[in-house]
Enzyme design. Structure first.
Site, PDB file in Angstrom:
ATOM      1  N   GLY A  25      41.233  35.713  33.491  1.00  0.00           N
ATOM      2  CA  GLY A  25      40.290  35.720  34.604  1.00  0.00           C
ATOM      3  C   GLY A  25      39.349  36.901  34.513  1.00  0.00           C
ATOM      4  O   GLY A  25      38.697  37.120  33.505  1.00  0.00           O
ATOM      5  N   MET A  26      39.268  37.709  35.560  1.00  0.00           N
ATOM      6  CA  MET A  26      38.370  38.858  35.621  1.00  0.00           C
ATOM      7  C   MET A  26      39.021  40.116  35.097  1.00  0.00           C
ATOM      8  O   MET A  26      38.523  41.210  35.323  1.00  0.00           O
ATOM      9  CB  MET A  26      37.954  39.090  37.077  1.00  0.00           C
ATOM     10  CG  MET A  26      37.031  38.039  37.640  1.00  0.00           C
ATOM     11  SD  MET A  26      35.322  38.303  37.151  1.00  0.00           S
ATOM     12  CE  MET A  26      34.984  39.857  37.972  1.00  0.00           C
ATOM     13  N   LYS A  45      47.786  44.141  35.463  1.00  0.00           N
ATOM     14  CA  LYS A  45      46.476  43.512  35.348  1.00  0.00           C
ATOM     15  C   LYS A  45      45.401  44.485  35.802  1.00  0.00           C
ATOM     16  O   LYS A  45      45.403  44.940  36.941  1.00  0.00           O
ATOM     17  CB  LYS A  45      46.414  42.235  36.199  1.00  0.00           C
ATOM     18  CG  LYS A  45      45.057  41.535  36.143  1.00  0.00           C
ATOM     19  CD  LYS A  45      45.061  40.235  36.946  1.00  0.00           C
ATOM     20  CE  LYS A  45      43.704  39.538  36.845  1.00  0.00           C
ATOM     21  NZ  LYS A  45      43.699  38.240  37.581  1.00  0.00           N
ATOM     22  N   ASP A 147      42.526  27.073  42.200  1.00  0.00           N
ATOM     23  CA  ASP A 147      42.401  27.040  40.738  1.00  0.00           C
ATOM     24  C   ASP A 147      43.730  26.626  40.102  1.00  0.00           C
ATOM     25  O   ASP A 147      44.244  27.301  39.210  1.00  0.00           O
ATOM     26  CB  ASP A 147      41.957  28.407  40.211  1.00  0.00           C
ATOM     27  CG  ASP A 147      41.394  28.333  38.784  1.00  0.00           C
ATOM     28  OD1 ASP A 147      41.070  27.212  38.333  1.00  0.00           O
ATOM     29  OD2 ASP A 147      41.295  29.383  38.119  1.00  0.00           O
TER      30      ASP A 147
END
Length: 520
Positions: A25-26, A45, A147
């Site tokens: 993801g980001m 993360k 998602d």
């Protein structure tokens, strides 16, 4: 493009690097050790956004919106960590690089798993059921994941437990909640619900149910609902406009309940998708039982393990019987469910509560019974759908307008082919009239509400034989009175000229018919 974590570097004095990073993801995710808890493995993360201009260095400073979105992701892990979501350990949102620490799941995501394995139907249920259970807990707290896709589903290698990850674009259903995503709702095209493709900025839990159905379809058939060879635009159009294939198109021998529920979960309109609880009830009987043999060939990770080894030691893969995989014991129709007599008796009790305007224990018991009744009484269409209409009326009385609307519309869809002049045809009209009541209660445009009621009323004029029953005519008049009040109160230009007069004439005709000798 991942910058190395310098040897010996620690975060907050307790986390040290123990593995290479992977993009997600980001951000980028590292495996690390928590030195304050006997060196347990954790996942770290970092919020590490990238863009084309920063491709060479692989990192740019996060915007304030991205920081707030990451903060929400941390909050989601605080709220839902454990029971199918990686548990929250620690977070630090201070610059220069905010990070989130969760438990480390040693395994692989479902996308990678499906590149190497073709699960049996029972093994597919071992992923679908826990995924639905996690989403039920998330939805119950007023949050939509948005998602749901194989890459966000992790299978633990040690015990086969299923985890839902990446809450980066999850959104509370509270209409006042702030969105931290720009433009259209992000997601993955092949698993996004049609309403998201159309630009719905605040999709409901039904959007997650659509993603689960896409996953279930892929696990059972080995292919996507709509193949990815198309452009993104064409793929989005297919999800919005094209009827999805049935599971039975690929595997004709599948249980009809699984075929039907997956098809309903893939409905274009979110209001046509079934309740998550019903999907769970239909998938759960496919789970293996404690002591059942392992799949053959075996899986690594093995999602069947938590169910086979819940109370006993699992049998070794070599002892598995090929026949048990081809024809799982759980495919049999459920037994010990409700009878027609029990359903009729409970309907009578629930209807008394509804007529009194006080839906209570009987209605609740009927609601629970219906999940099993639809499985165990496939020939009792009239009884089951009639019972669902009682539940819908109770939902309206309780102020559960959205739920009532879903029930009414689903009954009307299921009975769409019912003949006029028959009992099931009258059930269809009752469901359609109930849907009109819901539209009025939800503040739908008055013209649309009136048009739907007028079409139904005029259609009753052409019913064969002695015509519709007295009960249907009374219900039609009751709804018509509500519609007339809305039309009279409408602002100039909100309804067509002469609409109140048209409604008044139709009501006069209904009154005249109701004065005639009754047909019960």
């Amino acid at each position: 493009m991942v910058e190395p974590w310098p040897a010996g570097k620690k975060l907050a004095g307790r986390f040290s690097r123990a593995g290479e990073g992977t993009w997600g993801g980001m951000g980028v995710v590292y495996r690390a050790t928590d030195d304050s808890h006997a060196g347990r493995a954790v996942a770290v993360k970092f919020l590490w956004p990238r863009d084309s201009e920063a491709a060479l260095r692989g990192y740019r400073a996060p915007t304030s919106r991205e920081l707030r979105r990451f903060d929400r992701e941390c909050e989601m892990h605080r709220r839902f960590g454990g029971q199918g979501v990686p548990a929250f350990v620690h977070a630090d949102l201070s610059p220069p690089r905010p990070y989130l620490v969760t438990e480390y799941v040693d395994g692989e995501d479902l996308h990678a798993f499906l590149t190497r394995n073709r699960p049996t139907l029972s093994a597919a249920a071992c992923v679908v059921v826990p995924l639905l259970e996690v989403l039920g807990r998330v939805h119950g707290a007023g949050v939509v994941h948005r998602d749901v896709k194989p890459a966000n589903v992790l299978l633990a290698r040690r015990d086969g437990v299923v985890y839902l990850t990446d809450f980066g674009i999850a959104l509370p259903q509270d209409p006042t909640a702030t969105r931290y995503t720009n433009g259209r709702t992000p997601g993955t095209i092949g698993y996004m619900a049609p309403e998201i493709h159309r630009g719905e900025r605040n999709p409901g839990p039904e959007a997650d149910l659509y993603g689960v159905a896409c996953i279930a379809f892929q696990m059972v058939t080995g292919r996507l609902v709509f193949e990815a060879g198309h452009s993104d635009y064409d793929l989005a159009r297919l999800h919005c406009e094209e009827r999805p294939p049935l599971l039975s198109d690929d595997i004709p021998t599948l249980p009809s309940g699984i075929v039907d529920i997956t098809d309903r979960m893939l409905a274009k309109s979110p209001t046509d998708r079934p309740p998550l609880e019903l999907a769970l009830e239909i998938w759960r009987p496919l789970l293996p039982s404690p002591g059942d043999p392992a799949p053959r060939p075996g899986f690594d990770p093995d999602p069947t393990l938590p169910h086979r080894a819940a109370h006993t030691t699992a049998a070794p893969p070599a002892a598995a019987s090929p026949a048990s995989v081809r024809r799982p014991r759980v495919h049999r129709r459920p037994v010990g469910g409700p009878t027609r007599s029990a359903l009729r008796n409970l309907c009578a009790e629930a209807e008394i509560e509804v007529e009194r305007g006080e839906p209570g224990a009987a209605v609740d018991e009927l609601t629970a019974m219906l999940v099993r009744a639809e499985q165990c009484l496939p020939g009792a269409v009239r009884e089951v759908q009639g019972a669902r209409l009682i539940v819908a009326r109770a939902q309206l009385l309780r102020g559960e307008t959205a739920a009532a609307g879903r029930t009414y519309r689903d009954v009307a869809r299921r009975l769409a082919d019912a003949q006029a002049g028959t009992e099931t045809g009258e059930l269809r009209v009752r469901a359609q009239l109930g849907a009109v009541q819901v539209m009025a209660a939800e503040g739908s445009p008055v013209q649309a509400v009136a048009d739907d009621w007028r079409e139904l009323t005029e259609g009753l004029t052409f019913w064969p034989g002695p015509g519709p029953s007295h009960q249907i005519m009374e219900l039609c008049r009751e709804v018509g009175v509500e519609v007339e009040e809305l039309a009279l109160d409408a602002r100039p230009g909100e309804v067509s000229p002469g609409l109140p007069e048209t409604i008044h004439k139709l009501l006069a005709r209904l009154n005249s018919q109701l004065d005639e000798p009754r047909r019960n």
